[in-house]
Structure formats: structure tokens, C-alpha cells
Scaffold this active site. Sequence first.
Site, short mmCIF file in Angstrom:
data_model
loop_
_atom_site.label_atom_id
_atom_site.label_comp_id
_atom_site.label_asym_id
_atom_site.label_seq_id
_atom_site.Cartn_x
_atom_site.Cartn_y
_atom_site.Cartn_z
CG HIS A 299 -34.83 147.90 41.70
ND1 HIS A 299 -35.71 148.86 41.23
CD2 HIS A 299 -35.38 147.43 42.85
CE1 HIS A 299 -36.73 148.97 42.06
NE2 HIS A 299 -36.55 148.10 43.05
CB ALA B 272 -40.45 148.80 33.99
CE1 TYR C 206 -37.88 151.46 44.54
CE2 TYR C 206 -39.64 150.26 43.47
CZ TYR C 206 -38.70 150.35 44.46
OH TYR C 206 -38.58 149.35 45.39
CE LYS D 152 -38.91 162.64 26.18
NZ LYS D 152 -39.62 162.32 24.94
CG ASP E 14 -37.79 151.94 34.89
OD1 ASP E 14 -38.92 151.75 34.40
OD2 ASP E 14 -37.53 151.69 36.07
CB VAL F 33 -39.42 155.46 36.21
CG1 VAL F 33 -40.16 154.72 35.10
CG2 VAL F 33 -38.16 156.10 35.66
CD GLU G 154 -40.53 148.51 28.52
OE1 GLU G 154 -40.75 147.39 28.02
OE2 GLU G 154 -40.90 148.82 29.68
CG ASP H 33 -11.55 151.84 21.69
OD1 ASP H 33 -11.69 152.02 22.91
OD2 ASP H 33 -11.85 152.70 20.84
#
Length: 770
Positions: free
Chosen positions: A546, A410, A496, A420, A412, A493, A415, A699
Site C-alpha cells: 500500500h 488500484a 479495505y 466519495k 484508490d 474502498v 480511480e 514556494d
Amino acid sequence: MASTQEKATPCCVPKTNDNINKKKKTLAVGSGAGPVEDSIPKKASMAAMIRPAETIEDPPATKTTTSKGISIMTRAQTSHPLDPLSAAEISVAVATVRAAGATPEVRDGMRFIEVVLVEPDKHVVALADAYFFPPFQPSLLPRTKRGPVIPSKLPPRRARLVVYNKRSNETSIWIVELSEVHAATRGGHHRGKLILSNVVPDVQPPMDAMEYAECEAVVKDFPPFQEAMKKRGIEDMDLVMVDTWCVGYYSKADAPSRRLAKPLIFCRTESDCPMENGYARPVEGIHVLVDMQNMVVIEFEDRKLVPLPPADPLRNYTAGETRGGVDRSDVKPLQIIQPEGPSFRINGNFIAWQKWNFRIGFTPREGLVIHSVAYIDGSRGRRPVAHRLSFVEMVVPYGDPNNPHYMKNAFDAGEDGLGKNAHSLKKGCDCLGYIKYFDAHFTNFTGGVETIENCVCLHEEDHGILWKHQDWRTGLAEVRRSRRLTVSFICTVANYEYGFFWHFYQASWSEVKLTGILSLGALQPGETRKYGTTIAPGLYAPVHQHFFVARMDMAVDCKPGEAFNQVVEVNLKVEEPGKDNVHNNAFYAEEELLRSELQAMRDCNPLTARHWIIRNTRNVNRTGQLTGFKLVPGSNCLPLAGSEAKFLRRAAFLKHNLWVTPYAPEEMYPGGEFPNQNPRVSEGLATWVKQNRSLEEADIVLWYVFGVTHVPRLEDWPVMPVEHIGFMLMPHGFFNCSPAIDVPPSATDLELKDNDIATKPIQNVMIAKL
């Protein structure tokens, strides 16, 4: 993100008589009796607005203090250029785009994935901070012989919308100018101005919570699925959990010409437990493919009948008594109190604490964003550190090659959206002490505005000893405690939870906490799996990783418009034996300037204590060293996958721990803006660096990739303990450091001597149960 009402919550503070008396005498912030800022003048005179203020400690704006002790600075205008979009602005942007639809069919098919602020150029932010918003910092702008030219107003704010058309399966980008939003708030028509509209071919935007709910309903209503569940002894579809996972990209069948999802199936037991862990009973052997555009099941196969893991109340995550066990009773309550209130000051989304100041932002994709980080350093005034800090992507690849676990990789953020999926922190005591909360506003799939209350938490924490020394001759000791300011949010999500934290000490530190529930698989009786850990009868947890990507748009000692940063890699080297190392004990630090993007693709190396310094090429400290901040890696890893792994074609940025690029406003997401079903190899960061642009004086944008490899243990079940990973950005020659102690005097003395923003005490109170 709400900023008109300052919500300060003394979370878990014991109700003493003094606290109760104070509440009777004063109006509590956020008490429902009206915002505190209602009594504050909304605009200052032009003369006051342009009056220079050399440091944040002496702003020209007046101050007021709430009953909770938080200092609130007055506001000169209503919306800073970096403030997240308000609910009214989101409504106007959506209405403007919907009205621009060519036909009723187009307008009816519009689904709104994301509405975010178009962050203005850095010079616009500098102008706003210099003259339009307290604490008024005219030193941000370069001086001329004729003096500064002050415009009468700032450019209009703009919104950027990602729109998915459910009828045509097209994704489009829209830019709307929000020049007269106030008309909509008074009940008038939308007054947004459409600036740009274009269709983005061959992409699929992130999935939405409404789609997840529809997908679950469609799968549960599908007769062949119901028959497959009956074979497993499940007749009640209300017990079934359908988690909608994006398909990724494995072959042309996953091309973005169709909007696809491969759900994972779980099943609760017939229990009255309100917090039952349905993830403890994965349903294996069922293949489902859903067309998310038309919301129909297009592939279904009951491939293998694997018995459901047996019901076991001990796998639930409610209190021990409800699971047939007992809770711990040997830990007494710990209360965190700040009798004088917190030490930070707030003005909308602007935060001042100790010598630090910054702005808080929020987006549906990244969640928390930290803007305009600076340090007030005595006679040197305001010293910038970073323009923008955020987590722009995270990827979770699983190491089990069996179906369906091989397709679990995923993205997270790209996708789903970290912001949100954020929590409303009012539903749990996630922080202790006095807390300032910020709300967040989003559009839902159909264009309505939704608010996550108490989405971001701001609070102080005592952090143990900062520095200590005892003179063994006199017995005298000096100790200084560490205090940190923490800005955080937490999102869920699927199974998790992820907590994202930016800590400000006398340096700064970023931390991610992983917790929640494991994503599991079911086993045949007597079966074991090489690629996971058996954690209960019939149940195993696959190995997985992760990964998080922090994007850090740096500005160390750089005013807006200046590009005077570079990145140096430091490695510790062992001196070769010889006349310079006759005792074979010598080692030294060796620096290497990362001159170009391809040279700056780097990995961590704990064997050489490798770290990186972002230096200013023009400023020096009192010893003549170039000033800078260093990035100190924490524990880290790289993908445990072959070079041809399918998920790496979308996540090529995981192949290195550090990437460095010169700032480009369109380069925001390391895997490209639309990683969902992305057929393009190495889009994003791995493609941008092929330009091999110069980094010798630029920069600078740092992309730090850090992760954790999770080999589940039996102790992880039924729930995941909190696991911490992160990195530190700390001063390197930035302060006027003294070699006598390890902590910069200008930093440690903040609390004790020259502290213009006074640090108020935090007390830990142990309350015994009698």
C-alpha cells in the site's frame, strides 16, 4: 462540508447526574432544535471587519459558548474562499453545466464525476483572512506607506466540474462562477456563469458507485455467468458479490477509447448472519470484461474450475457468539470524558487550538484537506507553516503474477475517490471524547447532491507523557502531559478501510491506519501459492503493498506572495578514523541543500537517520539558525517490482520516497488527473521534475511517498488488524528553543503558563463490571 451547524458529540460519555442536569438546562448542539449559530449575528459592521487583530487569542469578533463547552466565533461573511462547496452551490453548478449542453442528447448523457471548489489564488485567501473573516489578520498582507487597500467584496467563488458523457464517451472540464447562488436556494433559476468548457481527449475519469451497482447487476444477469456459478454450486445470484475493478493499463486493449472494468467475484453462503464476510469465498477462474459506457459484458470465459472455499462461520466478522466462539471478557470499559468541554474553538471550518490554527476542507478525490496551517508564537505573532496538506493518491499493487491478482493495482484516489467513499461516522463510535463533526456534500453520477453526515471528526486526545524530569538529589519531579488535536476521516474502498489522520501536537504528525478485510484467492485442494499465505483450507492471501502520497504545499515563516523556502537533506555520517576521531566513536550531521528538482528525488535511509528540513531563507531564531520544519520519515518501503512493471508506467512517482517541486497550481496529482486506463508513461510528477526547476529559494511543495509491505499472516484472518504508518513534521529551529530540555519551552508551557486558549482536562475513567 457543512459548517452552519456545529455538531459536538460527547461520544461514549457516561450519563452522570451532572450531565443529565446540564442537558435539561441548556440546548444541546445539534439537538434538532436549530443550529447554534442561528442566534449569532451573520455579519459584522465594516469597521469591525477591518479592525486589526494581532493574534488569534484576541479576535475582534464576539464569542459564544455552546452547552458542550465549544467556543464558537462569530462570522463576518457566509462562505470563506476555502470553504468546500455547499449543497446549493453544487446544485447551481450542475444546473448551469446541464443547461449549457448543446443538444438534448448531450444533456441527457451527462454524468457528473466531480464538482469541487476552484481554490483561489493565495493572495485572495490572505485578503479574506486579513479583513473579511475573523479572527482578522491584517498582518498577512504587506504594509505600504498609504496603508492597505480594502476591496468591498471578495471575488466570486467558482466550481470545477468533471463531466463524463455516457453517449459520446467523452470527458470534459467545466468552470462555473457562483455569483448568485442564493437565488437557487430561494427557488429561483440557476444563476451560475459558465467560464470555461473543454473536452479532455484520451482519458477516462474515475468510476462511480452507481456504475459499480449497475456493473454488478449486469454481470449477475449474464446467462453464461449464471451457468459458471451453477458449476460451482451457486444458484442464488443474491449471494454473489461483484467488485468492479478498473482495468489499469497493460496493452492497447486497455486504451481509454473504451470505458472498461474487470470485476472480481465473491460469494456469500446461505446464512442469516447480518455481517457475513463474503470476501472469504473468492470465485477463481472466471474472466469478465465489462464495457462500462454501454454497460454490457464484452468478454467472458470460464477458464478454470476452482472449488469455492468451504463455508466457515468463524470467518465472519460479527461478535464471537454468532460465529460459534466467544468474545473477550477480560477488558473492562474505558470512558474518555472532558467535564469542561474541549479546548478547541471553531468558526465554520476554521479551527483554533492551543497556538495552532487552520481550516478544514474536503474534496471527493482527496477527502480531508488541511488549509492555512499557522502557529501563534508570542511576540512574533502568526507564523505560517503550510498552505495546504492532503493525501493526493494511493496505489495498492499486488505481488501475485497469477490471474486475476496481477491486475490488482488500484489507484484508490484517482480511480475511485477517497472522499466519495468516506464513512458517515455517526454509524460507529470511531472517536472518543467530545467530537466536532463536519458533513461533506458531493454530486452523484446523475447530478444530484448527496451528503455524508459526520464525515470528518475533530477531537482532542491525551497522548501520554510529553516531557518529564526528576532531580535525583531532591526527589522532585516535573511532568507535562502531551495533548493532541486529531482531524480524521475513514473511507472504505471495496474490501479495505483506510483511516487518514492529521495530528497536531506541539509538532504535527500524519498517520494512516489500514484495516478491513484481505483481498483473497481460492486454491485447489492441496495447492499452495508462492506469492501469498495460506490462511484457511482452500484460501490464501496474496502479498501486496500500500502506497500513499502526501502533498504538502509548505509556507514556513512565509507570508502570501513570499517564496523563501528551501529543502535541506540531513544525513548522519561516521567520522573517519584519525586525529579527529582517535576513539572511533565520532559521528555528525551533514546537511546538503537540494538545489533542483532532479537532485531532490530522494529515498529514505534509516542507516543514516536521513530526514529533510524545509527552511526559511530569511528568518532566524535567537541562536541565529534559519527557522524550519523537518520531515521525519516513519517506516517505509519502495515498490517490490521490476523496473518494467506495467503498473509503474502509471505510478512512476512510487520510485522515490521524496520529490520536491516549486508550487504550480495545475500540478496537483502525482500520476496526472486521470490515471484510470492512462496510456501515457510517467505522466505527472515524474514528468514535471524533468524541467529541473530551481529549489534554492522557492514556494516549496513536498511530495512524500510512504508505504507498507503486507505479507499476510494467519492472525490477520478473518479481518485485518489496524496497521499504522505515517510521518512527522516537527519544528526545527522554529521555536525559541532551550537546550536544557528536548521539548520547546514555548510549546510545553502552553498547557501550564501562558495559555490564552485554556486546555481543559481530559479524564480517563475505568468502570468495572461487577
